[in-house]
Motif scaffolding. Sequence first.
Motif, PDB file in Angstrom:
ATOM      1  N   LEU A  18      27.235 -28.008  -1.271  1.00 60.09           N
ATOM      2  CA  LEU A  18      27.194 -26.855  -0.376  1.00 60.09           C
ATOM      3  C   LEU A  18      26.347 -27.115   0.861  1.00 60.09           C
ATOM      4  CD1 LEU A  18      27.092 -23.807  -2.812  1.00 60.09           C
ATOM      5  CD2 LEU A  18      29.012 -24.703  -1.480  1.00 60.09           C
ATOM      6  N   ASP A  19      25.289 -27.901   0.735  1.00 60.33           N
ATOM      7  CA  ASP A  19      24.499 -28.266   1.911  1.00 60.33           C
ATOM      8  C   ASP A  19      25.363 -29.001   2.920  1.00 60.33           C
ATOM      9  OD1 ASP A  19      22.177 -27.143   1.002  1.00 60.33           O
ATOM     10  OD2 ASP A  19      21.243 -29.029   0.388  1.00 60.33           O
ATOM     11  N   ARG A  20      26.262 -29.827   2.452  1.00 59.31           N
ATOM     12  CA  ARG A  20      27.081 -30.661   3.328  1.00 59.31           C
ATOM     13  C   ARG A  20      28.244 -29.896   3.913  1.00 59.31           C
ATOM     14  NH1 ARG A  20      27.974 -36.102   3.675  1.00 59.31           N
ATOM     15  NH2 ARG A  20      26.415 -36.955   4.871  1.00 59.31           N
ATOM     16  N   ILE A  21      28.994 -29.167   3.076  1.00 62.73           N
ATOM     17  CA  ILE A  21      30.196 -28.503   3.582  1.00 62.73           C
ATOM     18  C   ILE A  21      29.977 -27.032   3.895  1.00 62.73           C
ATOM     19  CG2 ILE A  21      31.784 -30.070   2.428  1.00 62.73           C
ATOM     20  CD1 ILE A  21      32.299 -27.658   0.477  1.00 62.73           C
ATOM     21  N   GLY A  22      28.846 -26.482   3.473  1.00 65.78           N
ATOM     22  CA  GLY A  22      28.618 -25.051   3.633  1.00 65.78           C
ATOM     23  C   GLY A  22      28.057 -24.645   4.978  1.00 65.78           C
ATOM     24  N   ASP A  23      27.766 -25.600   5.847  1.00 64.65           N
ATOM     25  CA  ASP A  23      27.254 -25.201   7.149  1.00 64.65           C
ATOM     26  C   ASP A  23      28.399 -24.650   7.988  1.00 64.65           C
ATOM     27  OD1 ASP A  23      28.077 -27.395   9.356  1.00 64.65           O
ATOM     28  OD2 ASP A  23      27.751 -28.385   7.434  1.00 64.65           O
ATOM     29  N   LYS A  24      28.049 -23.875   9.003  1.00 62.40           N
ATOM     30  CA  LYS A  24      29.099 -23.177   9.755  1.00 62.40           C
ATOM     31  C   LYS A  24      30.047 -24.125  10.466  1.00 62.40           C
ATOM     32  CE  LYS A  24      26.371 -22.299  13.919  1.00 62.40           C
ATOM     33  NZ  LYS A  24      25.850 -21.262  14.793  1.00 62.40           N
ATOM     34  N   TRP A  25      29.567 -25.263  10.957  1.00 61.85           N
ATOM     35  CA  TRP A  25      30.454 -26.150  11.710  1.00 61.85           C
ATOM     36  C   TRP A  25      31.461 -26.825  10.790  1.00 61.85           C
ATOM     37  CZ3 TRP A  25      30.255 -24.069  15.989  1.00 61.85           C
ATOM     38  CH2 TRP A  25      29.072 -23.746  16.640  1.00 61.85           C
ATOM     39  N   ILE A  30      37.015 -27.487   9.159  1.00 62.67           N
ATOM     40  CA  ILE A  30      38.019 -27.508   8.086  1.00 62.67           C
ATOM     41  C   ILE A  30      39.070 -26.434   8.334  1.00 62.67           C
ATOM     42  CG2 ILE A  30      38.384 -27.052   5.613  1.00 62.67           C
ATOM     43  CD1 ILE A  30      35.560 -28.443   5.231  1.00 62.67           C
ATOM     44  N   GLY A  31      38.630 -25.232   8.683  1.00 63.24           N
ATOM     45  CA  GLY A  31      39.570 -24.156   8.965  1.00 63.24           C
ATOM     46  C   GLY A  31      40.467 -24.464  10.155  1.00 63.24           C
ATOM     47  N   THR A  32      39.919 -25.118  11.162  1.00 61.46           N
ATOM     48  CA  THR A  32      40.701 -25.454  12.356  1.00 61.46           C
ATOM     49  C   THR A  32      41.708 -26.556  12.065  1.00 61.46           C
ATOM     50  OG1 THR A  32      38.850 -24.797  13.764  1.00 61.46           O
ATOM     51  CG2 THR A  32      40.528 -26.206  14.762  1.00 61.46           C
ATOM     52  N   VAL A  92      40.837 -25.481   1.950  1.00 61.11           N
ATOM     53  CA  VAL A  92      41.386 -24.523   2.920  1.00 61.11           C
ATOM     54  C   VAL A  92      41.505 -23.115   2.354  1.00 61.11           C
ATOM     55  CG1 VAL A  92      43.402 -23.940   4.334  1.00 61.11           C
ATOM     56  CG2 VAL A  92      42.466 -26.260   4.373  1.00 61.11           C
ATOM     57  N   PRO A  93      42.094 -22.907   1.173  1.00 63.21           N
ATOM     58  CA  PRO A  93      42.198 -21.524   0.680  1.00 63.21           C
ATOM     59  C   PRO A  93      40.830 -20.871   0.490  1.00 63.21           C
ATOM     60  CG  PRO A  93      43.494 -23.020  -0.705  1.00 63.21           C
ATOM     61  CD  PRO A  93      42.746 -23.858   0.266  1.00 63.21           C
ATOM     62  N   ARG A  94      39.859 -21.650   0.078  1.00 67.27           N
ATOM     63  CA  ARG A  94      38.514 -21.107  -0.131  1.00 67.27           C
ATOM     64  C   ARG A  94      37.844 -20.780   1.189  1.00 67.27           C
ATOM     65  NH1 ARG A  94      40.646 -24.156  -3.796  1.00 67.27           N
ATOM     66  NH2 ARG A  94      40.095 -23.916  -5.965  1.00 67.27           N
ATOM     67  N   VAL A  95      37.987 -21.671   2.165  1.00 61.98           N
ATOM     68  CA  VAL A  95      37.420 -21.439   3.494  1.00 61.98           C
ATOM     69  C   VAL A  95      38.062 -20.204   4.129  1.00 61.98           C
ATOM     70  CG1 VAL A  95      37.300 -22.378   5.852  1.00 61.98           C
ATOM     71  CG2 VAL A  95      36.733 -23.832   3.901  1.00 61.98           C
ATOM     72  N   MET A  96      39.375 -20.103   4.011  1.00 62.93           N
ATOM     73  CA  MET A  96      40.072 -18.968   4.612  1.00 62.93           C
ATOM     74  C   MET A  96      39.712 -17.664   3.896  1.00 62.93           C
ATOM     75  SD  MET A  96      41.265 -20.461   7.117  1.00 62.93           S
ATOM     76  CE  MET A  96      41.970 -18.987   7.850  1.00 62.93           C
ATOM     77  N   ALA A  97      39.531 -17.713   2.583  1.00 62.23           N
ATOM     78  CA  ALA A  97      39.121 -16.512   1.847  1.00 62.23           C
ATOM     79  C   ALA A  97      37.737 -16.068   2.304  1.00 62.23           C
ATOM     80  CB  ALA A  97      39.132 -16.778   0.341  1.00 62.23           C
TER      81      ALA A  97
END
Length: 119
Positions: A18-25, A30-32, A92-97
Motif C-alpha cells: 500500500l505504501d507503494r501503490i496507495g499514493d495518489k500518483w 493506473i486509472g489513466t 483497475v476495478p479496485r482503483v475505479m471503485a
Amino acid sequence: MAKITPEIPDGGAVREVLDRIGDKWSLLVIGTLRTGPLRFGDLHTAVTGVSQRMLTLTLKHLVEDGLVTRTAYAEVPPRVEYALTELGRTLVPRVMALAEWAMANREQINANRRSHGGS
C-alpha cells in the motif's frame, strides 16, 4: 460487546504494497492507463497536477513492481509508451471503485472536515 477486528496475518506486506501503490500518483496513473498505452507526455497531460519528476519516479516504481511496462521504440525521434501489465490490470476495478467512492462521498467528507476545523 465491541467486535474485534481480526488481525491481518502479514501487516508488513500490506503496508509495503500500500505504501507503494496507495499514493495518489500511482492510483491516478493506473486509472489513466486503464484505457490503453500512453506516451509520457500524454500521461503527464492526463494526470493533472503531477510534476514531470514525480511522474518519472511513479512510473519507475510501477515498472519495478511489475504493474506497468515501459516500451521504447527504436524510432527517430525515440518513442516510449507505458501500459498496464496483466497484474496492473487486476488493480483497475479496485482503483475505479475507490475513485467512485471518493467522488460519491467528497461533499460529505469536505463538510465533515469543515465542521472539525480542517481544510
